[in-house]
Design an enzyme around this catalytic site. Structure first.
Site, short mmCIF file in Angstrom:
data_model
loop_
_atom_site.label_atom_id
_atom_site.label_comp_id
_atom_site.label_asym_id
_atom_site.label_seq_id
_atom_site.Cartn_x
_atom_site.Cartn_y
_atom_site.Cartn_z
N HIS A 1 -1.51 -1.31 10.55
CA HIS A 1 -1.42 -2.56 10.29
C HIS A 1 -0.06 -2.72 10.88
O HIS A 1 1.03 -1.51 11.09
CB HIS A 1 -1.12 -3.63 8.98
CG HIS A 1 -1.97 -3.64 8.42
ND1 HIS A 1 -1.97 -5.52 7.83
CD2 HIS A 1 -3.78 -3.18 8.15
CE1 HIS A 1 -3.28 -5.84 7.65
NE2 HIS A 1 -4.34 -4.68 7.33
N GLU B 1 0.72 -1.38 -0.18
CA GLU B 1 -0.01 -0.48 -0.05
C GLU B 1 0.94 1.67 0.51
O GLU B 1 0.15 2.35 0.79
CB GLU B 1 -0.95 0.38 1.11
CG GLU B 1 -2.18 -0.82 1.05
CD GLU B 1 -3.48 -0.71 2.01
OE1 GLU B 1 -3.63 0.77 2.23
OE2 GLU B 1 -3.70 -1.45 2.21
#
Length: 439
Positions: free
Chosen positions: A295, A45
């Site tokens: 995360h 990402e």
């Protein structure tokens, strides 16, 4: 230090205009990595090239060899940075990543797949580094066909891994697999690709939880990387997900590794073992109240054993230690193959039904448009003309969208599913012929 390899993986949550505090977080990630001693960094990402360049510049003096992977309309969001020379690169897009009408999910618009670089390690020789990010759609509960796209991702990722090992390369695979350790996609990854889970092998002594865990225990003992109460971007409301309640989050991010496939001439190669694995980037950014990402990251220290001669094969011994998460057969079992095929076949039938409905909407929209065009000749009230124009625009959009979704994407999806069905059927036939007593 050639006797070990330090690896880290992190989903950076770097969506432009969408991810909160992106600039501050990317700067903090770059600063943290600049102070680290990792030999290999895998990022997911990392959608904005300027963010990638900022991180690359922060570590370039120590990790001069880098690759940002390009795929899809908005990029793959994948990158690898390493201290050893890159001698080859590849990008293998997944055949199924999302639906074009799922604008909020966004998977259709990005190029999710497997990014690969081959590095020349001074001891191990050619090593294949893989980074990936699986589809998130489907969650963990409910029928397995809800996660068909992720199953397809896992199958295609496992094939890439297996092919690299058959070429005589060590493999280190990293990324956000959007799958918990006991899930079917992870079963496929570990058992068809022959990969070893670094976290499971280094925490094999940790028993399954017997009571309510604290968030810190979830991270330290069970490798939680997502949906942790310790992360500032987690929803403050209590989660209804039983996995999240049991472990105080989910373990979705992995560092996996394996040796080259044996061929009779490489029996005495150095072997990799996982010396240690930890969840990292768990603290808040210094001076801020936000986390580095939505995360946490994972790091692993892989030791290189030069005295491998005469020792038991690493694959079998290491995979046995991951039993805290699941029973690990040497190949995909009959039940697993059947379950995957059932899910894919169900998705195939659902795709046919959806396409029929969408093409019916397309035909109905066309008939309505024709009716509007004919009826507009009898409209005598001037103020109705703008209403007619807006309705025509809406029907045109509806017809075009359903034609694309029902015909073009529908056929695309079913052909991809058919490929997987045929590959699994062939795989099952080969296993039956090789070991009929187990089937």
């Amino acid at each position: 230090m050639a006797e070990q390899i330090r690896v880290v993986t992190l989903n950076c949550w770097g969506l432009k205009y969408v991810s909160k505090d992106r600039h501050e977080r990317v700067t903090a990630i770059a600063s943290a990595l600049a102070r680290s001693d990792y030999d290999i960094i895998a990022l997911q990402e990392i959608w904005v090239e300027a963010d990638y360049n900022e991180i690359r510049q922060s570590v370039v003096s120590r990790l001069p060899y880098t690759k940002l992977f390009h795929s899809g309309a908005l990029g793959a969001g994948l990158a690898i940075l390493t201290k050893w020379p890159i001698i080859a690169t590849s990008m293998t897009p997944y055949s199924l990543v999302g639906e074009p009408t799922d604008a909020f999910g966004g998977d259709w618009f990005v190029g999710k797949g497997v990014g690969g670089v081959t590095i020349m390690h001074p001891v191990l020789g050619p090593v294949q580094l893989l980074v990936t990010h699986f589809c998130a759609k489907g969650g963990e509960s409910g029928p397995e066909y809800n996660r068909t796209y992720r199953l397809v991702n896992a199958w295609e990722f496992a094939k890439v891994t297996r092919q690299a090992a058959e070429l005589g390369r060590y493999v280190i695979a990293m990324g956000d697999f959007n799958s918990i350790p006991t899930s079917l996609p992870v079963n496929i990854i570990l058992n068809y690709a022959g990969l070893v889970d670094s976290w499971a092998t280094s925490h094999a002594h940790i028993p399954p939880p017997s009571g309510m865990l604290s968030p810190i225990e979830g991270v330290l003992n069970y490798g939680v990387t997502a949906d942790s109460p310790l992360n500032s971007y987690r929803d403050s409301e209590p989660s209804g997900d039983p996995i999240v309640r049991k472990y105080q989050g989910k373990r979705l991010d992995y560092i996996l590794f394996r040796h080259p496939s044996p061929n009779g001439s490489n029996d005495h190669l150095p072997r990799l073992t996982c010396r240690d694995s930890q969840v990292v980037f768990t603290d808040s950014i210094p001076g801020k109240s936000c986390s580095y990402s939505d995360h946490f990251g994972v790091e692993a220290t892989l030791a290189i054993d030069m005295q491998a001669e005469g020792k038991q094969d690493d694959m079998a011994s290491l995979k046995d230690t991951s039993a805290v998460w699941f029973n690990s057969p040497s190949e995909l079992s009959s039940n697993v193959v059947t379950e995957v095929m059932s899910a894919v076949n169900t998705s195939y039938r659902m795709s046919q039904d959806r396409s029929r409905k969408e093409l019916t909407i397309f035909a109905t929209s066309i008939l309505a448009l024709i009716g509007l065009i004919i009826g507009s000749a009898w409209v005598v009230v001037p103020w109705l003309n703008p209403v007619f124009v807006l309705f025509v625009i809406y029907l045109s959009w509806l017809a075009t969208t359903n034609l694309y979704e029902g015909f073009i994407f529908g056929n695309w999806e079913r052909k991809a599913l058919q490929n997987v069905i045929e590959e699994l059927e062939l795989y099952k036939q080969i296993l039956v012929s090789q070991a009929p007593h187990d089937w």
